[in-house]
Design an enzyme around this catalytic site. Structure first.
Site, PDB file in Angstrom:
ATOM      1  N   HIS A   1     -62.649  88.718  30.286  1.00  0.00           N
ATOM      2  CA  HIS A   1     -63.355  87.900  31.277  1.00  0.00           C
ATOM      3  C   HIS A   1     -64.389  86.978  30.641  1.00  0.00           C
ATOM      4  O   HIS A   1     -65.139  87.359  29.750  1.00  0.00           O
ATOM      5  CB  HIS A   1     -63.924  88.725  32.430  1.00  0.00           C
ATOM      6  CG  HIS A   1     -65.044  89.664  32.094  1.00  0.00           C
ATOM      7  ND1 HIS A   1     -66.359  89.259  32.079  1.00  0.00           N
ATOM      8  CD2 HIS A   1     -65.062  90.989  31.808  1.00  0.00           C
ATOM      9  CE1 HIS A   1     -67.121  90.310  31.793  1.00  0.00           C
ATOM     10  NE2 HIS A   1     -66.362  91.369  31.616  1.00  0.00           N
TER      11      HIS A   1
ATOM     12  N   ASP B   1     -69.968  91.820  26.209  1.00  0.00           N
ATOM     13  CA  ASP B   1     -69.377  91.847  27.559  1.00  0.00           C
ATOM     14  C   ASP B   1     -69.446  90.454  28.133  1.00  0.00           C
ATOM     15  O   ASP B   1     -70.432  90.098  28.760  1.00  0.00           O
ATOM     16  CB  ASP B   1     -70.126  92.866  28.427  1.00  0.00           C
ATOM     17  CG  ASP B   1     -69.475  93.039  29.790  1.00  0.00           C
ATOM     18  OD1 ASP B   1     -68.312  92.644  29.940  1.00  0.00           O
ATOM     19  OD2 ASP B   1     -70.136  93.578  30.694  1.00  0.00           O
TER      20      ASP B   1
ATOM     21  N   GLU C   1     -65.319  88.580  36.774  1.00  0.00           N
ATOM     22  CA  GLU C   1     -65.127  90.038  36.732  1.00  0.00           C
ATOM     23  C   GLU C   1     -66.368  90.761  37.202  1.00  0.00           C
ATOM     24  O   GLU C   1     -66.291  91.741  37.954  1.00  0.00           O
ATOM     25  CB  GLU C   1     -64.768  90.478  35.310  1.00  0.00           C
ATOM     26  CG  GLU C   1     -64.315  91.936  35.204  1.00  0.00           C
ATOM     27  CD  GLU C   1     -65.450  92.935  35.042  1.00  0.00           C
ATOM     28  OE1 GLU C   1     -65.215  94.129  35.261  1.00  0.00           O
ATOM     29  OE2 GLU C   1     -66.584  92.530  34.712  1.00  0.00           O
ATOM     30  N   GLU C   2     -67.527  90.290  36.763  1.00  0.00           N
ATOM     31  CA  GLU C   2     -68.765  91.005  37.101  1.00  0.00           C
ATOM     32  C   GLU C   2     -69.011  91.004  38.601  1.00  0.00           C
ATOM     33  O   GLU C   2     -69.690  91.890  39.118  1.00  0.00           O
ATOM     34  CB  GLU C   2     -69.962  90.402  36.356  1.00  0.00           C
ATOM     35  CG  GLU C   2     -69.838  90.402  34.829  1.00  0.00           C
ATOM     36  CD  GLU C   2     -69.830  91.796  34.212  1.00  0.00           C
ATOM     37  OE1 GLU C   2     -69.827  92.788  34.957  1.00  0.00           O
ATOM     38  OE2 GLU C   2     -69.799  91.891  32.965  1.00  0.00           O
TER      39      GLU C   2
ATOM     40  N   ASP D   1     -62.009  94.450  27.500  1.00  0.00           N
ATOM     41  CA  ASP D   1     -63.325  94.363  28.160  1.00  0.00           C
ATOM     42  C   ASP D   1     -64.158  95.599  27.818  1.00  0.00           C
ATOM     43  O   ASP D   1     -64.734  96.239  28.692  1.00  0.00           O
ATOM     44  CB  ASP D   1     -63.152  94.223  29.682  1.00  0.00           C
ATOM     45  CG  ASP D   1     -64.483  94.017  30.406  1.00  0.00           C
ATOM     46  OD1 ASP D   1     -65.469  93.625  29.737  1.00  0.00           O
ATOM     47  OD2 ASP D   1     -64.530  94.239  31.627  1.00  0.00           O
TER      48      ASP D   1
ATOM     49  N   HIS E   1     -74.820  94.937  29.772  1.00  0.00           N
ATOM     50  CA  HIS E   1     -75.535  94.392  30.949  1.00  0.00           C
ATOM     51  C   HIS E   1     -77.055  94.308  30.769  1.00  0.00           C
ATOM     52  O   HIS E   1     -77.785  94.285  31.749  1.00  0.00           O
ATOM     53  CB  HIS E   1     -75.216  95.200  32.222  1.00  0.00           C
ATOM     54  CG  HIS E   1     -73.794  95.053  32.677  1.00  0.00           C
ATOM     55  ND1 HIS E   1     -73.334  95.564  33.870  1.00  0.00           N
ATOM     56  CD2 HIS E   1     -72.728  94.438  32.108  1.00  0.00           C
ATOM     57  CE1 HIS E   1     -72.046  95.285  34.011  1.00  0.00           C
ATOM     58  NE2 HIS E   1     -71.656  94.606  32.958  1.00  0.00           N
TER      59      HIS E   1
HETATM   60 ZN    ZN Z   1     -69.794  93.827  32.613  1.00  0.00          ZN
HETATM   61 ZN    ZN Z   2     -66.906  93.321  31.220  1.00  0.00          ZN
END
Ligand code: ZN
Ligand code: ZN
Length: 458
Positions: free
Chosen positions: A275, A287, A321-322, A348, A420
């Site tokens: 992503h 990420d 995606e998030e 991912d 994150h």
């Molecule tokens: Zn994520």
């Molecule tokens: Zn991710």
């Protein structure tokens, strides 16, 4: 002279017969893996993305810049087709966020709003907290038990290499805000879903339930959750919370797609995805800039082969995606194609080494699995005979439509230390580990595309 002639002719004859006989698929897979190990593209791509675009929150101007970046990069890699597929979404944009203990011992708290959270009033919320050391204890509270309180859940997620502790703890973040609201809470705080002990909170999306009041929700850093536990053990604690995110209706995002057509059965597709979007706190390096780098490099290596594999290899860089939007959008748009997607996988889970590949059960113990195992052994990875843990969020919808998925397990022991957070930046990536992951993905993708094996369960 005759000796010389024979010595010269024999390698030539061997070369000629090698050109006539089809090369074993495993030979091609081993070669592409070696090429991936030598290719600096994977690190160069994530370096470029995180530097030139930075964070890529879905539906924002940064997302649009990331899509332009992806089109330009993929467009220069020799694919037969590069295009975008747009879908609508409501963008969520972080604003000011702060919190403090008001009493008994005034002090600042490090936290960050959950993606999708509503804002507090402009001057914030101040209330006594109701602290639960496990999520189950919150769920056991009766209706109205949290009236007027800020609910706090301090359950820790568990550190494991395959990241399963995250899935187990996920409802605390996803569903926790609405569960607390149903019981009367005016706001919700959780211990970050993270395994570090730094004062950097971990964001991530929540999902409000239909019919429950929408209350502001944020994640505390691990040390701040510890602090609230100690304070609450001593008596009542009052906390002030201010969150000022906003939303933008009618935004859009894009899935970016590139294809290297197969030489023999182009209608059959091996799909590999990652992503393109990220959270806004860091620069989305692990990420999922790393995943973007892995699949784009694999696609480039396959697209530039003098002889393409039999099946088409399709790269999809998912756009949201998030926010849980790109997988459903892609699945809905391509439902009719699901029969032709013979296998899917998603990168991912960071930038570290792949140590195992889990294949669809239909090919357990097959010649395909054996050939893959032989190819992976020199790379330091093995074929795990167990069923895949799941393919990935963005290919979940395809999986539900019957598309077989494979799981390539990267070492995620420290993934949730920075996932994150503001610490998700390029310096966390080891170029050699990323190249190894790319090599495993390349060998796996090539073998799947070159084979005629059916990955669907009979
Ligand atoms: Zn994520
Ligand atoms: Zn991710």
């Amino acid at each position: 002279m005759r000796m010389w002639g024979a010595a010269l002719l024999m390698p030539l004859a061997a070369a000629l017969s090698a050109a006539q006989a089809p090369e074993p698929a495993a030979t091609g897979a081993a070669r592409i893996a070696q090429a991936a190990l030598r290719d600096p593209s994977s690190y160069a791509l994530v370096e470029s993305l995180t530097t030139e675009v930075g964070q890529r929150l879905a539906g924002t101007a940064a997302d649009a810049r990331a899509v332009e970046w992806a089109k330009a990069k993929l467009g220069a890699m020799g694919f037969d087709d590069v295009h975008t597929e747009s879908f609508p979404l409501t963008a969520w944009i972080r604003g000011a966020e702060s919190a403090e203990v008001v009493a008994p011992a005034p002090q600042k708290l490090a936290l960050t709003a959950l993606g999708g959270s509503v804002a507090t009033d402009a001057d914030g919320i101040e209330a006594e907290i109701a602290l639960f050391r496990t999520y189950a204890e919150l769920l056991a509270a009766s209706q109205g038990a949290l009236a007027g309180k800020i609910a706090v859940v301090t359950q820790r997620m568990v550190r494991v290499q395959h990241g399963g502790g995250y899935g187990a703890a996920n409802p605390i973040r996803r569903a926790g805000p609405s569960e607390a609201a149903k019981r009367g809470a005016v706001a919700y705080l959780l211990r970050s879903l993270g395994t570090d002990d730094h004062r950097l909170p971990h964001t991530g999306a929540l999902s409000y339930a239909e019919g429950a009041p929408r209350i502001p929700a944020a994640a505390l850093s691990n040390p701040d959750a510890d602090q609230l536990e100690r304070l609450a053990a001593r008596g009542p604690v009052r906390v002030r919370l201010l969150l000022a995110p906003r939303t933008q209706e009618n935004a859009q995002s894009w899935n970016v797609v590139a294809e290297a057509k197969g030489r023999a059965r182009p209608e059959e597709i091996v799909l590999i995805g990652a992503h393109l979007d990220s959270w806004d706190l860091g620069t989305g390096a692990i990420d999922d800039g790393a995943g973007v780098a892995i699949v784009a490099t694999v696609g480039k290596l396959i697209a530039s082969l003098p002889q393409r594999p039999q099946r088409t290899v399709r790269i999809v860089l998912f756009g949201a995606e998030e926010m849980d939007r790109s997988g459903p959008a892609y699945g809905a748009a391509h439902e009719g194609e699901a029969r032709r997607i013979v296998l899917a996988s998603e990168a991912d889970f960071g930038a570290r080494r792949v140590y195992a590949v889990l294949l669809p059960t239909a090919v357990a113990g097959s010649d395909f699995a054996k050939a893959l195992a032989a190819t992976l052994a020199p790379l330091g990875a093995f074929v795990d005979p167990r069923a895949p843990l799941g393919g990935g969020d963005d290919i979940h919808q395809l999986q539900k439509a019957g598309v077989p998925v494979a799981y390539l397990g990267q070492n995620g022991l420290d993934y949730f230390d920075i996932h994150h957070t503001a610490d998700d930046t390029l310096d966390k990536i080891d170029a050699r580990e990323l190249a190894q992951a790319t090599a495993v993905w390349a060998a796996f993708t090539y073998l799947a595309a070159e084979s005629d094996v059916d990955f669907r369960a009979k």
